[in-house]
Design an enzyme around this catalytic site. Structure first.
Site, PDB file in Angstrom:
ATOM      1  CB  VAL B  52       0.091   5.806 -16.077  1.00 33.95           C
ATOM      2  CG1 VAL B  52       0.959   4.933 -14.854  1.00 33.95           C
ATOM      3  CG2 VAL B  52      -1.024   4.793 -16.502  1.00 33.95           C
ATOM      4  N   PRO B  72       2.334  15.242 -25.936  1.00 34.60           N
ATOM      5  CG  PRO B  72       2.706  14.051 -27.729  1.00 34.60           C
ATOM      6  CD  PRO B  72       3.359  13.875 -26.492  1.00 34.60           C
ATOM      7  N   GLY B  75      -2.225  14.264 -26.307  1.00 43.02           N
ATOM      8  CA  GLY B  75      -2.495  13.395 -25.930  1.00 43.02           C
ATOM      9  C   GLY B  75      -2.625  13.644 -24.006  1.00 43.02           C
ATOM     10  CG  ASP B 140       1.204  -0.667 -18.457  1.00 40.47           C
ATOM     11  OD1 ASP B 140       0.759  -1.147 -17.067  1.00 40.47           O
ATOM     12  OD2 ASP B 140       0.436  -0.089 -18.554  1.00 40.47           O
TER      13      ASP B 140
END
Lengths: 227, 227
Positions: B52, B72, B75, B140
């Protein structure tokens, strides 16, 4: 970790040997960030009552805003006057020129729009909004705008906004009409039905929801249903 | 002026005996306020580095934002990593989780976007943004969004944004493709030419400018030229 690694964040980024950057969308600088602002039951201050203010009122009422309209009665456009009279539950009318105290309850104000023929007063309002961190649009003064309006097609839950990024407002309106004509007449209704189906399916197999984006990249839980 | 007149602002509104409200655009509540946000060289904080976040980066780079990306390294999505590496002049990468001090220079921050799989951290960031009066989008989590993203077609200066107001993100992307297909291939170039012509004409017969709106109702000085 070496000291050079900790000093350069880029050196911490993992390598992806299989990546193919040619599949990534190309970057085209020079545009705007087009956003669907949520002003449902939120306070928007509109300074001015002329024909531009009348257009702003249509956008704001379509988005369920609570509007405070500040303008002397003598300068009201007939359409602005009509909206004030017919949308009393949405529009609070203050029949005078803007005063700085109108922005006193700063945490309750989402946006400020001005549409007045007074550059000095406009700049004063702009400066005050910047100081108070309230996003502002000063009509006809692009450098004093955090955001611009565009030409919007509306069909039920569907909204399509056309921006030429200042190159041609009439062209934007023309393209909006062309776009509207290219869509089937019942597009809005079809979207309502898809929305109802998605809600039902989410009840059966709940995902994380559509979550404030419509990029089509993030429909967890519904992705495999082809909706 | 009677005391009832001064107590009721509506009584101050002039009458327009010749007005015909049937010519005014109908109000269709329930939509969003779709705006072209100006983030050219303005700071936007993006928390998260997944898929996203990669999509958000495309929107932000297309709008010339200065981006601080906080996530980080482990990820990072390959596309996010690629953007960081190829757009070093636009993206400042902070290789760790978000910290409240990241919003310390509050007057320099235009928007905050989060796209992380951590509802508690997301809500903390949202709450902090509200306190600091920074507009925020939590991916979301619609109730924690001041604004939503949509599906955007881009062709040079032309941007067309499709929103179904949360009813169907994939449908929005489908409609965006249909809309793009309905426009002539050289639409973007044609808009550039119209923009250049308008600039020249404004030099000859200066109006008030296009002024942050593209409703097609406010092109003083150029209105009669049919552009």
């Amino acid at each position: 970790m070496s000291s050079s690694a900790s000093s350069d964040p880029l050196s911490l980024i993992p390598n992806f040997p299989d990546e193919d950057p040619s599949t990534y969308p190309p970057i085209q600088p020079g545009g705007s960030l087009i956003l669907a602002w949520q002003v449902h039951n939120k306070r928007v201050i509109l300074v001015g009552g002329g024909n531009v203010a009348a257009t702003r009122l249509v956008h704001l009422l379509n988005a369920d805003a609570l509007i405070t309209l500040i303008a002397p009665p003598a300068g009201l456009h007939p359409e602005t006057a009509y909206r004030i009279k017919t949308h009393g539950s949405r529009i609070t009318y203050i029949p005078r020129h803007f005063q700085p105290s109108d922005l006193g309850d700063v945490f309750s104000i989402s946006l400020v729009l001005t549409a007045i023929d007074d550059p000095v007063a406009s700049t004063e309002i702009y400066t005050l909004c910047k100081k108070l961190k309230i996003p502002v649009n000063v009509a006809d003064v692009p450098p004093e705008c955090d955001f611009y309006f565009g030409s919007v097609h509306r069909d039920g839950p569907l909204q399509i906004m056309v921006s030429t990024n200042g190159n041609g407002p009439k062209l934007a309106a023309m393209i909006r009409r062309k776009v509207a004509d290219s869509l089937p007449k019942d597009t809005g209704e079809a979207i309502v039905k898809v929305g109802e189906l998605r809600k039902k399916l989410r009840g059966i197999a709940p995902g994380k929801g559509e979550g404030g984006q419509e990029d089509g990249v993030d429909e967890p839980g519904l992705r495999d249903l082809g909706i």
